[in-house]
Design a protein around this motif. Sequence first.
Motif, short mmCIF file in Angstrom:
data_model
loop_
_atom_site.label_atom_id
_atom_site.label_comp_id
_atom_site.label_asym_id
_atom_site.label_seq_id
_atom_site.Cartn_x
_atom_site.Cartn_y
_atom_site.Cartn_z
N ARG A 66 4.86 2.49 -3.48
CA ARG A 66 4.48 2.36 -4.88
C ARG A 66 5.66 1.93 -5.74
O ARG A 66 5.51 1.20 -6.72
CB ARG A 66 3.92 3.69 -5.37
CG ARG A 66 3.37 3.64 -6.80
CD ARG A 66 2.91 5.02 -7.23
NE ARG A 66 2.47 5.02 -8.62
CZ ARG A 66 2.34 6.11 -9.34
NH1 ARG A 66 2.59 7.29 -8.80
NH2 ARG A 66 1.94 6.05 -10.59
N GLN A 104 0.82 -1.20 0.00
CA GLN A 104 0.00 0.00 0.00
C GLN A 104 0.86 1.27 0.00
O GLN A 104 0.54 2.25 -0.67
CB GLN A 104 -0.92 0.02 1.22
CG GLN A 104 -2.01 -1.05 1.21
CD GLN A 104 -2.84 -1.02 2.48
OE1 GLN A 104 -2.94 0.01 3.15
NE2 GLN A 104 -3.42 -2.15 2.83
N GLN A 105 1.96 1.23 0.76
CA GLN A 105 2.75 2.43 1.00
C GLN A 105 3.86 2.66 -0.02
O GLN A 105 4.20 3.80 -0.32
CB GLN A 105 3.37 2.37 2.40
CG GLN A 105 2.35 2.34 3.53
CD GLN A 105 3.00 2.06 4.87
OE1 GLN A 105 4.21 1.82 4.96
NE2 GLN A 105 2.21 2.09 5.93
#
Length: 402
Positions: free
Chosen positions: A211, A208-209
Motif C-alpha cells: 500500500r 495489491q500488497q
Amino acid sequence: MNSPRDISQDKPLLWLMAVACGLCAGANYYCQPLIHSIQQYFNVPESQVALTVTFAQVSYALGLLLIVPIGDMVNKTKFIPLLMFFAAIGLFICAFAINLPMLWLGTSIVGLFSVAAQVLIPLATMAVKPEKTGEVIGFLMSGLLVGLLLSTSLAGLVSNLFHWKLIYALSGIFTLILAFLLKSRLPYVMSFKMSYPQVFKSMGLLLQQERRLILRSLIGGFVFAAMSILFSTIALLLTSKTYQLPDVLVGVIPLIGVFGALSTQYVGKLADQGYTTVLTWSGCAIMAVSWYFLYLGGHSLISYILGYGLINLGLAVVHSSNQNIIFRIRPDAKSRINSIYMTMYFIGGACGSALGVYAWHHGGWSMSCLVGILLVLAAAVFALIDLLSCNKPLSPHETFQP
C-alpha cells in the motif's frame, strides 16, 4: 551469494552514472525548444511537428512500463549499456532525419530506451550499504534533474549557433562513450529468474500488497503534476503582452531549477537518517509557498523566477524522499517498484501539463495557479494518509520505518 561491492566511495563511477542519468533523461526533451526550427526545415505544419513531443512522452512512458521492470530479471551490467546503445541509435536517426516521420521514429526509439536512467538508479541502491541509499539516490537524481533542466537550453543554444540536428548527433556520440565506459565498471548484482509475463504478474501483486508504494506513487504523481503546469504554460506567460520575452530568455529562466536539483544529494543524506516524513511535508510546504510567488509572477518576473526555483526545490525534496522509501520496501523488486512509481509519476506530469493548458485557456494565469496549489494539497492529503498508515508495517515485506 556474494554481495555486490559498495560503490558509495567510488566517486568516478558515481559521476559516470550521474552524467549517464542526466544525458539519458535529457535526450527526451531536446525537441521541445526546436519545434519552430524543425517546422521550417521540413516545411510542414507546426501542429504536425508538435506531435514529436507527444511521441517522446508516450514512448518514454511505454519504456517505463515495459522495459524498466526487466531490470530485475537480467544482468544489469549488460542491460544498461545495451539500452544506452539503442538510445544512441535513436539519436542518430534524429540527427540524419530526412523527413518528419523519420524524426518521429528516432524520437520514439530515444524515448523507449532512454529509460536506462531508471534502471541505473535501482542498480545503485543494490550496490551500496543501506545507510547510504538516500545519499546515492540523491546524487544520481541531481545528475538526472540537471540533465533535464539543461537539455532544452542546450538544444536551443546549439540550434541558434549551428543547426538543430547537431544536438542529437553530439548526444548520440556521448551516449555511446558513456555506455562503453559503464560496461566495464558497473557492479554486478544478482538478478531473479522469472519470465516476462511473470514480471507483470508480480507487479500486480506489488500493487495489491504494498500500500505504501501506491501512496508514495500518488504523492509523486500529484507533485509532478503541479510542477508540469509550468512546463505547458511558461512560454504562454512569458511571451504574452505582460513580458514579451524572446524564446532564448524563456529557455534560460528554468535553469534556476538547477539549485533545487543539486539539493537532492543533501536531501538524500537526511532521508537516510530517517527524516523522510519531515522532508515530505517540507517539500509540500515549499511547493505551496512557491505557487504564491508564481501567482505574483503574473506581473513580476522576479517573483516568477523565485517561485520557479522554489517549486523545483520542493519537488526534488518530495521525490528524493519517495525514492528513499520505495527502494526499501522490497529489495528483490527494485526495478519493478521503480517502474510502477515512475509510470505514475509521469502520468501525473502528463495530466498536469494538460490541466495547465486547460486552466490557462479558461481562466488565465490565476486559474493555472489555483490548479497548481490544489494539486499540491492533493499530494499533502496522500502524505497524511501515508503518515497515519505508517504506525505499523504495511506488509510483511516492508523493511523501512520513517
